[in-house]
Write a protein that holds these residues in place. Sequence first.
Motif: not given
Length: 518
Positions: A181-182, A206-209, A399-400
């Motif tokens: 996802w990220k 620092q990005i939270d998936s 993503v899927e």
Amino acid sequence: MESHVITPGPYRATKLWNEVTKLFRAGMPLKKHRQHFKVYSNCFTATSAVDWLHELLRNNSNFGPEVTRHQTVQLLKKFLKNHVIEDVKGRWGFEDLEDSSQLYRFPSTSPLKPIPVGPQGVRKRSVSLKDREGFFKLRGSKKFDHEIQENISPAVEDSTTDTHSEENSRDITEEDIQDIWKNVTLTHLQKLLGLPSLDDVLNPTQIDSCFIVYNMTKVNKHGVVTLDDKTDDLPHWVLSAMKCLANWPKFDSNQPSYPGFERDVFKTVSDYFYSLPQPLLTFQYYELFVNVLGLLQPALERLAVEALQLCTLLLPPASRRKLQLLLRMMSRMSQNVDMPRLHDVIGTRTLMVQTFSRCVLRCEEEVDLDELLATRLLSFLMDHHQEILQVPVYLRNAVEDHIAYLRSQTRHSGIGSGVAMPTYSFCRQISTQEFEEQKLSVSQAAIADLLESILKDKAMSVKEKKKKLKLFQKEYPDIYFRRFPTTESEVKLFADKPKIKPPLLISIKKTKAFSIRN
């Protein structure tokens, strides 16, 4: 007075400050003025400076028509503080500039701000997509709304063969899914911004998936994020006040009603958002959202909407929910003809933007153009909030499809085992030169489309069209020359305008003149 576009990239706010400084110094009319029995040459009054700079900012695509005269005065105060201007006696560094007849001038040197560099005096080179191996693109029947049909996969830092061998030897974990996802989100965002790397405008580590997955999946029927932890939600009394304003005059009959009640309710809402420890778009993503502002051009508006869709997915769910509810309230209030005036002078829409701009976007360390940039972004968010804050279906599909492909590779050890062709296929790595050429061709194509839209605009007068074409030729001479390689091709564009019939008296055959003496 023409619009200059600062393209996305690191330190865009500083570059914009320098651009406005240069335009102001180059274009502000200088005259001779008398003050206290003394004549000063090459100077200007504060009021004249406000008039000229206000017009410049309103017509500049980086700031837009929402800029107010008050904001222009504030910017001139910052010019005085930073020695862009000085009074006629050479004084600067204080902020007592008013919209008056006080005289000012330009110093002998222009104090442009230096672009920050790394500790070694050069910017650290980031690992970009063009330097990575193993990224993939979508090959399927689904099309993105904006007709960009590619998505880039997560980068593979090590040997491609080793990575795929390890990936095929184990199941897809929940952590893998969040990483997908990220990485799909960030790599597609990078393409939209046209940057060789996102490392210059945000810190990917620092990005939270989990935030992306939460914002994509836990929404109500209106697309608004729902929170599992209600302690992070808006307080009940704030939510009640926002509903009151959004649905005016249909509010709870149990609430009080008196002259000025709506102003008190509005102040309650604004006070709450001002009390938050950081803006809704968070300090972390200031540079990223300032870069998205570079896409707010007529020909690139669709890209801007899609880029903001992805950027707002990175926010903590509580911040995204507050942003959604605030924009819904602002939009309804500004369009409600029954809403009483909340300010004696300022209209409702302008008041909305001015009040909440710094609650939505600002830098942790004050930047001189913060207020103008926040105003520009909030105006666009308010006008397009329904589309920007909806869940992007194409991202979920990408993503899927990627997860399905990886699982099929896990189940089957080789391509020759009867497995259907995967949705994604690896594409070849391209050189730095090829990457730069492709990036340039995409931007030039967008500019060429802008030229065609000017040419085909039937509502535009010939005079206005010629004026815009002249500005376009000055800014993009190469693209203009490709469209009009000869003078004849340019003249032909206006050759079909109707000719003015000659005066009737000229077309009439001359007859014998009569004399009044006959």
